[in-house]
Write a protein that holds these residues in place. Structure first.
Motif, PDB file in Angstrom:
ATOM      1  N   LEU A  47     -27.273  46.337  41.161  1.00  0.00           N
ATOM      2  CA  LEU A  47     -26.997  47.186  42.312  1.00  0.00           C
ATOM      3  C   LEU A  47     -26.960  46.400  43.618  1.00  0.00           C
ATOM      4  O   LEU A  47     -26.093  46.617  44.464  1.00  0.00           O
ATOM      5  CB  LEU A  47     -28.062  48.290  42.402  1.00  0.00           C
ATOM      6  CG  LEU A  47     -27.921  49.270  43.557  1.00  0.00           C
ATOM      7  CD1 LEU A  47     -26.640  50.082  43.404  1.00  0.00           C
ATOM      8  CD2 LEU A  47     -29.133  50.191  43.603  1.00  0.00           C
ATOM      9  N   LEU A  48     -27.873  45.453  43.780  1.00  0.00           N
ATOM     10  CA  LEU A  48     -28.053  44.797  45.077  1.00  0.00           C
ATOM     11  C   LEU A  48     -27.566  43.349  45.135  1.00  0.00           C
ATOM     12  O   LEU A  48     -27.347  42.823  46.220  1.00  0.00           O
ATOM     13  CB  LEU A  48     -29.543  44.809  45.456  1.00  0.00           C
ATOM     14  CG  LEU A  48     -30.172  46.188  45.599  1.00  0.00           C
ATOM     15  CD1 LEU A  48     -31.684  46.074  45.716  1.00  0.00           C
ATOM     16  CD2 LEU A  48     -29.585  46.916  46.790  1.00  0.00           C
ATOM     17  N   GLY A  49     -27.435  42.692  43.994  1.00  0.00           N
ATOM     18  CA  GLY A  49     -27.134  41.260  43.979  1.00  0.00           C
ATOM     19  C   GLY A  49     -25.692  40.938  44.292  1.00  0.00           C
ATOM     20  O   GLY A  49     -24.791  41.747  44.076  1.00  0.00           O
ATOM     21  N   ASP A  50     -25.488  39.719  44.787  1.00  0.00           N
ATOM     22  CA  ASP A  50     -24.117  39.239  44.980  1.00  0.00           C
ATOM     23  C   ASP A  50     -23.581  38.749  43.637  1.00  0.00           C
ATOM     24  O   ASP A  50     -24.334  38.541  42.688  1.00  0.00           O
ATOM     25  CB  ASP A  50     -24.080  38.136  46.045  1.00  0.00           C
ATOM     26  CG  ASP A  50     -24.927  36.946  45.669  1.00  0.00           C
ATOM     27  OD1 ASP A  50     -24.461  36.126  44.853  1.00  0.00           O
ATOM     28  OD2 ASP A  50     -26.058  36.829  46.183  1.00  0.00           O
ATOM     29  N   ALA A  51     -22.285  38.573  43.553  1.00  0.00           N
ATOM     30  CA  ALA A  51     -21.625  38.255  42.274  1.00  0.00           C
ATOM     31  C   ALA A  51     -22.154  36.968  41.650  1.00  0.00           C
ATOM     32  O   ALA A  51     -22.394  36.909  40.439  1.00  0.00           O
ATOM     33  CB  ALA A  51     -20.116  38.166  42.479  1.00  0.00           C
ATOM     34  N   ALA A  52     -22.361  35.932  42.452  1.00  0.00           N
ATOM     35  CA  ALA A  52     -22.829  34.648  41.906  1.00  0.00           C
ATOM     36  C   ALA A  52     -24.233  34.775  41.318  1.00  0.00           C
ATOM     37  O   ALA A  52     -24.528  34.213  40.251  1.00  0.00           O
ATOM     38  CB  ALA A  52     -22.802  33.573  42.987  1.00  0.00           C
ATOM     39  N   THR A  53     -25.095  35.514  41.977  1.00  0.00           N
ATOM     40  CA  THR A  53     -26.462  35.675  41.493  1.00  0.00           C
ATOM     41  C   THR A  53     -26.498  36.554  40.250  1.00  0.00           C
ATOM     42  O   THR A  53     -27.255  36.278  39.314  1.00  0.00           O
ATOM     43  CB  THR A  53     -27.370  36.243  42.597  1.00  0.00           C
ATOM     44  OG1 THR A  53     -27.263  35.406  43.753  1.00  0.00           O
ATOM     45  CG2 THR A  53     -28.820  36.292  42.156  1.00  0.00           C
ATOM     46  N   VAL A  54     -25.694  37.590  40.211  1.00  0.00           N
ATOM     47  CA  VAL A  54     -25.617  38.435  39.021  1.00  0.00           C
ATOM     48  C   VAL A  54     -25.135  37.611  37.831  1.00  0.00           C
ATOM     49  O   VAL A  54     -25.708  37.686  36.741  1.00  0.00           O
ATOM     50  CB  VAL A  54     -24.702  39.660  39.257  1.00  0.00           C
ATOM     51  CG1 VAL A  54     -24.382  40.379  37.959  1.00  0.00           C
ATOM     52  CG2 VAL A  54     -25.350  40.614  40.254  1.00  0.00           C
ATOM     53  N   GLU A  55     -24.125  36.799  38.034  1.00  0.00           N
ATOM     54  CA  GLU A  55     -23.601  35.963  36.944  1.00  0.00           C
ATOM     55  C   GLU A  55     -24.656  34.963  36.469  1.00  0.00           C
ATOM     56  O   GLU A  55     -24.856  34.771  35.265  1.00  0.00           O
ATOM     57  CB  GLU A  55     -22.331  35.228  37.390  1.00  0.00           C
ATOM     58  CG  GLU A  55     -21.665  34.440  36.290  1.00  0.00           C
ATOM     59  CD  GLU A  55     -21.175  35.300  35.132  1.00  0.00           C
ATOM     60  OE1 GLU A  55     -21.153  34.801  33.990  1.00  0.00           O
ATOM     61  OE2 GLU A  55     -20.814  36.471  35.354  1.00  0.00           O
ATOM     62  N   ALA A  56     -25.347  34.337  37.401  1.00  0.00           N
ATOM     63  CA  ALA A  56     -26.398  33.386  37.032  1.00  0.00           C
ATOM     64  C   ALA A  56     -27.555  34.100  36.332  1.00  0.00           C
ATOM     65  O   ALA A  56     -28.128  33.581  35.373  1.00  0.00           O
ATOM     66  CB  ALA A  56     -26.894  32.642  38.270  1.00  0.00           C
ATOM     67  N   GLN A 103     -30.971  29.017  42.345  1.00  0.00           N
ATOM     68  CA  GLN A 103     -30.079  28.428  43.341  1.00  0.00           C
ATOM     69  C   GLN A 103     -29.101  29.474  43.881  1.00  0.00           C
ATOM     70  O   GLN A 103     -28.868  29.552  45.090  1.00  0.00           O
ATOM     71  CB  GLN A 103     -29.313  27.242  42.758  1.00  0.00           C
ATOM     72  CG  GLN A 103     -28.463  26.517  43.770  1.00  0.00           C
ATOM     73  CD  GLN A 103     -29.275  25.985  44.933  1.00  0.00           C
ATOM     74  OE1 GLN A 103     -30.290  25.337  44.750  1.00  0.00           O
ATOM     75  NE2 GLN A 103     -28.843  26.265  46.155  1.00  0.00           N
ATOM     76  N   ALA A 104     -28.539  30.291  42.994  1.00  0.00           N
ATOM     77  CA  ALA A 104     -27.610  31.334  43.442  1.00  0.00           C
ATOM     78  C   ALA A 104     -28.326  32.355  44.330  1.00  0.00           C
ATOM     79  O   ALA A 104     -27.797  32.769  45.364  1.00  0.00           O
ATOM     80  CB  ALA A 104     -26.980  32.026  42.233  1.00  0.00           C
ATOM     81  N   ALA A 105     -29.536  32.742  43.944  1.00  0.00           N
ATOM     82  CA  ALA A 105     -30.294  33.709  44.739  1.00  0.00           C
ATOM     83  C   ALA A 105     -30.633  33.132  46.107  1.00  0.00           C
ATOM     84  O   ALA A 105     -30.478  33.807  47.131  1.00  0.00           O
ATOM     85  CB  ALA A 105     -31.572  34.113  44.000  1.00  0.00           C
ATOM     86  N   ARG A 106     -31.080  31.879  46.149  1.00  0.00           N
ATOM     87  CA  ARG A 106     -31.427  31.249  47.421  1.00  0.00           C
ATOM     88  C   ARG A 106     -30.190  31.137  48.313  1.00  0.00           C
ATOM     89  O   ARG A 106     -30.267  31.390  49.508  1.00  0.00           O
ATOM     90  CB  ARG A 106     -32.041  29.870  47.174  1.00  0.00           C
ATOM     91  CG  ARG A 106     -33.455  29.937  46.604  1.00  0.00           C
ATOM     92  CD  ARG A 106     -33.928  28.565  46.123  1.00  0.00           C
ATOM     93  NE  ARG A 106     -33.924  27.569  47.159  1.00  0.00           N
ATOM     94  CZ  ARG A 106     -34.957  27.293  47.962  1.00  0.00           C
ATOM     95  NH1 ARG A 106     -36.091  27.956  47.811  1.00  0.00           N
ATOM     96  NH2 ARG A 106     -34.859  26.354  48.875  1.00  0.00           N
ATOM     97  N   THR A 107     -29.063  30.761  47.733  1.00  0.00           N
ATOM     98  CA  THR A 107     -27.827  30.653  48.512  1.00  0.00           C
ATOM     99  C   THR A 107     -27.417  32.021  49.045  1.00  0.00           C
ATOM    100  O   THR A 107     -27.079  32.159  50.221  1.00  0.00           O
ATOM    101  CB  THR A 107     -26.703  30.046  47.647  1.00  0.00           C
ATOM    102  OG1 THR A 107     -27.105  28.731  47.228  1.00  0.00           O
ATOM    103  CG2 THR A 107     -25.400  29.959  48.413  1.00  0.00           C
ATOM    104  N   GLY A 108     -27.447  33.033  48.183  1.00  0.00           N
ATOM    105  CA  GLY A 108     -27.062  34.377  48.596  1.00  0.00           C
ATOM    106  C   GLY A 108     -27.962  34.944  49.686  1.00  0.00           C
ATOM    107  O   GLY A 108     -27.505  35.707  50.532  1.00  0.00           O
ATOM    108  N   LEU A 109     -29.230  34.571  49.667  1.00  0.00           N
ATOM    109  CA  LEU A 109     -30.175  35.057  50.668  1.00  0.00           C
ATOM    110  C   LEU A 109     -30.227  34.164  51.904  1.00  0.00           C
ATOM    111  O   LEU A 109     -30.904  34.497  52.871  1.00  0.00           O
ATOM    112  CB  LEU A 109     -31.581  35.166  50.060  1.00  0.00           C
ATOM    113  CG  LEU A 109     -31.758  36.252  49.008  1.00  0.00           C
ATOM    114  CD1 LEU A 109     -33.088  36.070  48.286  1.00  0.00           C
ATOM    115  CD2 LEU A 109     -31.664  37.632  49.636  1.00  0.00           C
TER     116      LEU A 109
END
Length: 194
Positions: A104-113, A157-163
């Motif tokens: 629901l809340l994540g960006d595409a890169a973080t969801v994929e990771a 890494q994806a979560a940190r980048t997205g945030l």
């Protein structure tokens, strides 16, 4: 009429000043609202990522404890199969609920990771459910653990980048692999000298 014309520049100045103040206040309020929304959603996104991380890591840890006998380094505390299966079932519910928040809340890169990490840990869990200690492809546990560790690094890494979290890489997979090699090497060396 001359008095009115004489005061016209002052009246126009007041009018322009008032309109400028209204416009500036409106833009400032809109910017403040957007920043507040961004912070609010970033906080919610962070909570979702942390919740998922805890659930996936719990499944990973319980599965690895169930598989101590299959591990070359034999480190860690074994857990009884029935207790492990019960804990895995509970953790799986938390994992499923946490995953919905990330979707629901994540960006595409973080969801994929996150999907990659969950899949890698699911393969270890599947091996823990198998009483023979092998997954259906015969993949060694060490390889599965390495994949899960690298997938976790990619998720973080994806979560940190997205945030927008600064600070560079916090990857652990290489360090964990080196630590594993050291443990296995130390265990082999001690058995050779015995």
């Amino acid at each position: 009429m001359n008095a009115f014309l004489a005061q016209l520049p002052a009246l126009l100045g007041v009018l322009v000043g008032t309109l400028g103040t209204i416009l500036a206040t409106s833009l400032a309020d809109r910017g403040r609202w957007r920043r507040g929304q961004r912070v609010r959603w970033d906080e919610r996104r962070l909570e979702a990522y942390v919740e998922l991380s805890r659930a996936v890591k719990e499944i990973h840890a319980v599965s690895m404890r169930m598989l101590v006998a299959a591990r070359p380094d034999r480190s860690g505390h074994a857990i009884e199969r029935e207790e492990g299966l019960a804990r895995l079932a509970e953790a799986d519910v938390r994992n499923t609920l946490a995953w919905e928040n990330v979707l629901l809340l994540g960006d595409a890169a973080t969801v994929e990771a996150g999907r990659g990490w969950r899949e890698a840990v699911w393969r270890i869990e599947r091996m823990a459910h198998d009483p023979n200690g092998q997954d259906d492809h015969g993949t060694r546990l060490v390889d599965l653990k390495g994949r899960a560790d690298r997938a976790r690094d990619a998720f973080y890494q994806a979560a940190r980048t997205g945030l927008g979290v600064p600070g560079g890489s916090v990857a652990q997979s290489d360090w964990l692999a080196a630590r594993h090699e050291h443990r296995v090497g130390a265990g082999l060396a001690s058995s050779w000298h015995s």
